[in-house]
Design an enzyme around this catalytic site. Structure first.
Site, short mmCIF file in Angstrom:
data_model
loop_
_atom_site.label_atom_id
_atom_site.label_comp_id
_atom_site.label_asym_id
_atom_site.label_seq_id
_atom_site.Cartn_x
_atom_site.Cartn_y
_atom_site.Cartn_z
CG ASP A 174 -2.05 -0.95 1.15
OD1 ASP A 174 -2.38 -1.37 0.02
OD2 ASP A 174 -2.61 -1.30 2.20
CE1 TYR B 71 4.03 -6.97 3.75
CE2 TYR B 71 3.42 -9.29 3.89
CZ TYR B 71 3.45 -8.09 3.20
OH TYR B 71 2.89 -8.01 1.94
#
Length: 332
Positions: free
Chosen positions: A104, A163
């Site tokens: 994003d 992540y």
């Protein structure tokens, strides 16, 4: 290098160099090697034959509108495609650039993976590597380029992704972490956060942690998380999660709940209850999504077999190092 049969590549070095913003000396040398290959350095383009290439990419996502291609405002994929088009003289449809993860706006990456195709092969990737980095803005860098087998796909071949989410946990925010960590002035309890994170591990329906996606892709909410570690490093609390795949904003939504647990406003047992609800509205009652600038795509993992390059492929390029020859000075 590009095939001698690909005559479209006769772009003047001066024009190519001027296209690179503020890095003329590097790009000029690199593009000259790429755009004017010798016959001994390149393979001819064979009819109906395509070659696939894998890239590992790092970027500071602060200024970009995420990964996915759109011409304005700029995205990571947009800049990469422009650089590849300039070097190869192919169009977007021929390159077929695909990324492993659609990060994003504001999300960073250390180990994003992408692949693209060309109708010609290279004997050496170092000059190509230098050229593409010379054309990219300084906050995007290709760390590695290698040949890939035809079966490799950056997204669908993925085995797992890792992540990181960074939280700066002091009363006063360090300005050097402003764009790279979420600031929590509330003192967090990392032990409670770890206890809560353990409930995410395993195979679950993560519908409660997925935001709605405005496209035609239908993704299964069933995902496997193999580990979720909470580590305190001085002022930084780092959350590291590895899973087979993640739904849209799933990681940021999980982090948001862990932050509430860390503030000791919610018990760790809230996690399995919200997972069981399978309803995004249940999470919205207790936590908002964590902001994007603390999130990093650290690595995308694949089976070793799928990473094996085709026979006769050029060596992997990790970037060209520069050496200064010994300076001969007269001493008196």
């Amino acid at each position: 290098m590009l095939g001698s049969a690909v005559v479209r590549l006769a772009t003047p070095p001066r024009a190519a160099a001027s296209a690179a913003a503020g890095n003329i000396s590097l790009v000029d040398g690199s593009l000259r090697a790429v755009l004017h290959p010798g016959a001994e350095d390149a393979d001819s383009a064979a009819a109906g034959c395509s070659h696939k290439w894998r890239m590992v990419i790092a970027y500071d996502g602060t200024k970009f509108k995420g990964w996915q291609y759109q011409p304005s405002p700029p995205t990571i994929q947009c800049f990469l495609e422009k650089a590849l088009i300039r070097i190869t003289k192919l169009d977007r449809k021929e390159l077929c650039l695909v990324g492993a993860g659609r990060t994003d706006t504001g999300v960073h990456a250390r180990g994003q993976v992408a692949h693209f195709t060309t109708p010609f092969a290279y004997h050496c990737l170092d000059s190509f590597h230098s050229a593409i980095n010379g054309l990219l803005p300084p906050d995007i860098r290709v760390r590695e380029i290698s040949a890939a087998c035809p079966e490799f796909h950056a997204r669908t071949s993925t085995k797992s992704k890792i992540y990181h989410y960074k939280i700066y946990n002091e009363a006063v925010m360090d300005p050097f972490h402003t764009n790279y960590a979420y600031h929590s002035a509330h003192k967090l309890n990392p032990h409670a956060m770890q206890e809560a994170a353990n409930h995410f591990v395993g195979v679950h329906d993560f519908s409660s942690f997925a935001n709605a996606v405005h496209n035609d892709r239908v993704r299964s909410p069933i995902k496997k998380i193999s580990r979720f570690d909470v580590t305190k490093m001085d002022a930084i609390i780092q959350l590291e999660v590895e899973g087979t795949g993640f739904l849209y904003r799933q990681v940021r939504n999980m982090v948001a709940l862990l932050i509430q647990v860390g503030r000791e406003g919610l018990p760790p047992e809230i996690v399995p209850r919200i997972i069981a609800a399978k309803d995004r509205k249940e999470l919205a009652k207790v936590a908002l999504s964590a902001p994007p600038h603390g999130l990093y795509l650290m690595s995308v993992n694949y089976d070793k077999e799928i990473l094996k390059p085709p026979v006769g492929s050029p060596p992997v390029s990790f970037g060209r190092t520069h050496q200064i020859s010994r300076c001969k000075l007269l001493f008196y």
